[in-house]
Design an enzyme around this catalytic site. Structure first.
Site, PDB file in Angstrom:
ATOM      1  N   GLY A   1       0.845  -1.190   0.000  1.00 53.48           N
ATOM      2  CA  GLY A   1       0.000   0.000   0.000  1.00 53.48           C
ATOM      3  C   GLY A   1       0.878   1.237   0.000  1.00 53.48           C
ATOM      4  O   GLY A   1       2.045   1.192  -0.408  1.00 53.48           O
ATOM      5  N   ARG A   2       0.318   2.328   0.485  1.00 57.71           N
ATOM      6  CA  ARG A   2       1.086   3.585   0.454  1.00 57.71           C
ATOM      7  C   ARG A   2       2.387   3.457   1.235  1.00 57.71           C
ATOM      8  O   ARG A   2       3.433   3.931   0.793  1.00 57.71           O
ATOM      9  CB  ARG A   2       0.226   4.717   1.029  1.00 57.71           C
ATOM     10  CG  ARG A   2      -0.833   5.227   0.078  1.00 57.71           C
ATOM     11  CD  ARG A   2      -1.599   6.365   0.718  1.00 57.71           C
ATOM     12  NE  ARG A   2      -2.237   5.916   1.936  1.00 57.71           N
ATOM     13  CZ  ARG A   2      -3.558   5.877   2.136  1.00 57.71           C
ATOM     14  NH1 ARG A   2      -4.372   6.288   1.202  1.00 57.71           N
ATOM     15  NH2 ARG A   2      -4.051   5.439   3.271  1.00 57.71           N
ATOM     16  N   ILE A   3       2.328   2.821   2.410  1.00 55.26           N
ATOM     17  CA  ILE A   3       3.547   2.698   3.227  1.00 55.26           C
ATOM     18  C   ILE A   3       4.498   1.690   2.596  1.00 55.26           C
ATOM     19  O   ILE A   3       5.701   1.959   2.464  1.00 55.26           O
ATOM     20  CB  ILE A   3       3.176   2.293   4.671  1.00 55.26           C
ATOM     21  CG1 ILE A   3       2.347   3.404   5.332  1.00 55.26           C
ATOM     22  CG2 ILE A   3       4.443   2.004   5.489  1.00 55.26           C
ATOM     23  CD1 ILE A   3       1.687   3.012   6.648  1.00 55.26           C
TER      24      ILE A   3
ATOM     25  N   ARG B   1       0.170  -4.307  12.556  1.00 52.66           N
ATOM     26  CA  ARG B   1      -0.564  -4.424  13.810  1.00 52.66           C
ATOM     27  C   ARG B   1      -0.127  -5.725  14.462  1.00 52.66           C
ATOM     28  O   ARG B   1       0.174  -6.704  13.763  1.00 52.66           O
ATOM     29  CB  ARG B   1      -2.081  -4.461  13.569  1.00 52.66           C
ATOM     30  CG  ARG B   1      -2.689  -3.124  13.180  1.00 52.66           C
ATOM     31  CD  ARG B   1      -2.722  -2.134  14.354  1.00 52.66           C
ATOM     32  NE  ARG B   1      -3.405  -0.903  14.038  1.00 52.66           N
ATOM     33  CZ  ARG B   1      -2.805   0.232  13.669  1.00 52.66           C
ATOM     34  NH1 ARG B   1      -1.483   0.268  13.558  1.00 52.66           N
ATOM     35  NH2 ARG B   1      -3.509   1.308  13.420  1.00 52.66           N
TER      36      ARG B   1
ATOM     37  N   GLU C   1      -1.129  -4.356  23.271  1.00 47.43           N
ATOM     38  CA  GLU C   1      -0.136  -3.288  23.246  1.00 47.43           C
ATOM     39  C   GLU C   1      -0.394  -2.363  24.430  1.00 47.43           C
ATOM     40  O   GLU C   1      -1.466  -1.770  24.499  1.00 47.43           O
ATOM     41  CB  GLU C   1      -0.278  -2.527  21.933  1.00 47.43           C
ATOM     42  CG  GLU C   1       0.925  -1.671  21.615  1.00 47.43           C
ATOM     43  CD  GLU C   1       0.837  -1.161  20.181  1.00 47.43           C
ATOM     44  OE1 GLU C   1       1.102  -1.939  19.246  1.00 47.43           O
ATOM     45  OE2 GLU C   1       0.462   0.004  20.027  1.00 47.43           O
TER      46      GLU C   1
ATOM     47  N   HIS D   1       5.319   1.497  19.229  1.00 48.68           N
ATOM     48  CA  HIS D   1       4.407   2.019  18.199  1.00 48.68           C
ATOM     49  C   HIS D   1       4.881   3.413  17.737  1.00 48.68           C
ATOM     50  O   HIS D   1       4.177   4.409  17.880  1.00 48.68           O
ATOM     51  CB  HIS D   1       2.974   2.092  18.754  1.00 48.68           C
ATOM     52  CG  HIS D   1       1.916   2.043  17.692  1.00 48.68           C
ATOM     53  ND1 HIS D   1       0.801   1.256  17.785  1.00 48.68           N
ATOM     54  CD2 HIS D   1       1.794   2.697  16.521  1.00 48.68           C
ATOM     55  CE1 HIS D   1       0.033   1.425  16.726  1.00 48.68           C
ATOM     56  NE2 HIS D   1       0.618   2.304  15.935  1.00 48.68           N
TER      57      HIS D   1
HETATM   58  C1  DGY Z   1      -1.773   4.426  12.292  1.00 47.30           C
HETATM   59  O1  DGY Z   1      -1.758   5.457  11.647  1.00 47.30           O
HETATM   60  O2  DGY Z   1      -2.619   3.552  12.129  1.00 47.30           O
HETATM   61  C2  DGY Z   1      -0.724   4.258  13.331  1.00 47.30           C
HETATM   62  O3  DGY Z   1      -0.741   2.986  13.872  1.00 47.30           O
HETATM   63  C3  DGY Z   1      -0.882   5.304  14.417  1.00 47.30           C
HETATM   64  O4  DGY Z   1      -2.129   5.220  14.960  1.00 47.30           O
END
Ligand code: DGY
Length: 315
Positions: free
Chosen positions: A149-151, A231, A260, A279
């Protein structure tokens, strides 16, 4: 003018300043006895508190749930939509910083940055020993990205800076990205068996829940390292513990866990071939500021019954 009651916890000073004097901010308290739930009009989910149907039923005046972050797996979006409650998030702005952190953890794992730091701070570092802490060469290695995806796409771009071969697997094959990013689509099994590093950059969905489990871990190289920026629920953590302690894979870095945080006495926290960060994917100054702005923009729009600038659609 009367202030609009909204609920949200631990908001930073910068965000409080953006909210200004228009709101009466209440701490996050979902107890059915909390009378604020009857009047509150907006929910700011800062730090992933859960929002589900029963909570919304206790908040009959809520118009908008404004999430600080892009992932909304802690929000029942369908339940919101069914009740006419808008949901907003902060897409796009955190891709670069989360990709930076993916690479930071990859490098830290490969080159013993965390264990090396502890050693260099401690009493046993007495002389330079060229045999000590030999890491894995990142340059030229193969990176498998799960979730382009974007990331994930930003991770691929950075990986090419290290001359890495980049494989990906995801729900949707992305022909255009394969050309522009020089990445190869492979099956999950091929990605796991060929990659030196596996980066999880996918959302948590019913399909990706425990995608990394004892069977999939067994398909990875014994020298491979796993980075989870997605996640915690994407990994079966019991299986990961076994894999890390029996040599099924060499190391892992988790920016996210389930739950978490992990309980302080959790056995994963005792492993030296595991790095855990709290996180921090999007935790850079400019990104977090923009996320706060978008959260406030969504909140204001929702309270005015306007379409959200960054709205989430029910699946
Ligand atoms: C997200 O953008 O989903 C990150 O986990 C921060 O909440």
């Amino acid at each position: 003018m009367s202030k609009i009651p909204v609920m949200g916890d631990d908001l930073p000073a910068t965000m409080l300043a953006m909210l200004g004097h228009d709101f009466e901010l209440h701490p996050w308290n979902v107890s059915p006895e909390n009378p604020v739930l009857q009047v509150v009009q907006g929910l700011i989910t800062y730090g992933h508190p859960h929002v589900d149907g029963p909570l919304l039923d206790r908040c009959p005046n809520v118009k908008v749930v404004s999430n600080h972050g892009v992932g909304v797996d802690h929000i029942d979006v369908a339940a919101c939509t069914a009740r006419g409650v808008l949901v907003g998030n902060t897409p796009g702005v955190l891709d670069a910083s989360t990709a930076d952190m993916t690479i930071a953890l990859l490098l830290a794992l490969a080159r013993n940055v965390v264990t090396g730091d502890a050693f260099a701070h401690g009493p046993h570092f007495r002389h330079y020993d060229p045999s000590n802490m030999i890491g894995t060469e990142v340059t030229g290695a193969t990176l498998g990205i799960i979730g382009l995806g974007r990331i994930g796409r930003q991770v691929a771009r950075r990986a090419h800076g290290f001359d890495m071969r980049v494989l990906y697997h995801g729900r949707t094959r992305q022909y255009a990205a394969e050309q522009t990013l020089n990445v190869d689509y492979v099956s999950l099994d091929d990605l796991l068996s060929q990659s030196d590093f596996v980066a999880l950059n996918c959302p948590l969905t019913p399909e990706t829940k425990h995608l990394i489990n004892s069977q999939t871990l067994a398909k990875m190289k014994r020298s491979a390292m796993l980075i989870n920026m997605a996640r915690g629920g994407v990994i079966d953590q019991d299986a990961l513990y076994t894999a890390l302690t029996t040599g099924v894979i060499a190391g892992a870095a988790l920016d996210v866990t389930d739950p978490e945080p992990l309980p302080r006495d959790h056995r994963l926290l005792k492993l030296s071939n595991l790095i855990i960060t709290p996180h921090l994917g999007s935790a850079s100054d400019r990104t977090r500021r923009r996320m706060q702005e978008m959260t406030v923009e969504n909140l204001r729009a929702g309270l005015r019954h306007e379409p959200l600038p960054y709205g989430v659609q029910a699946p």
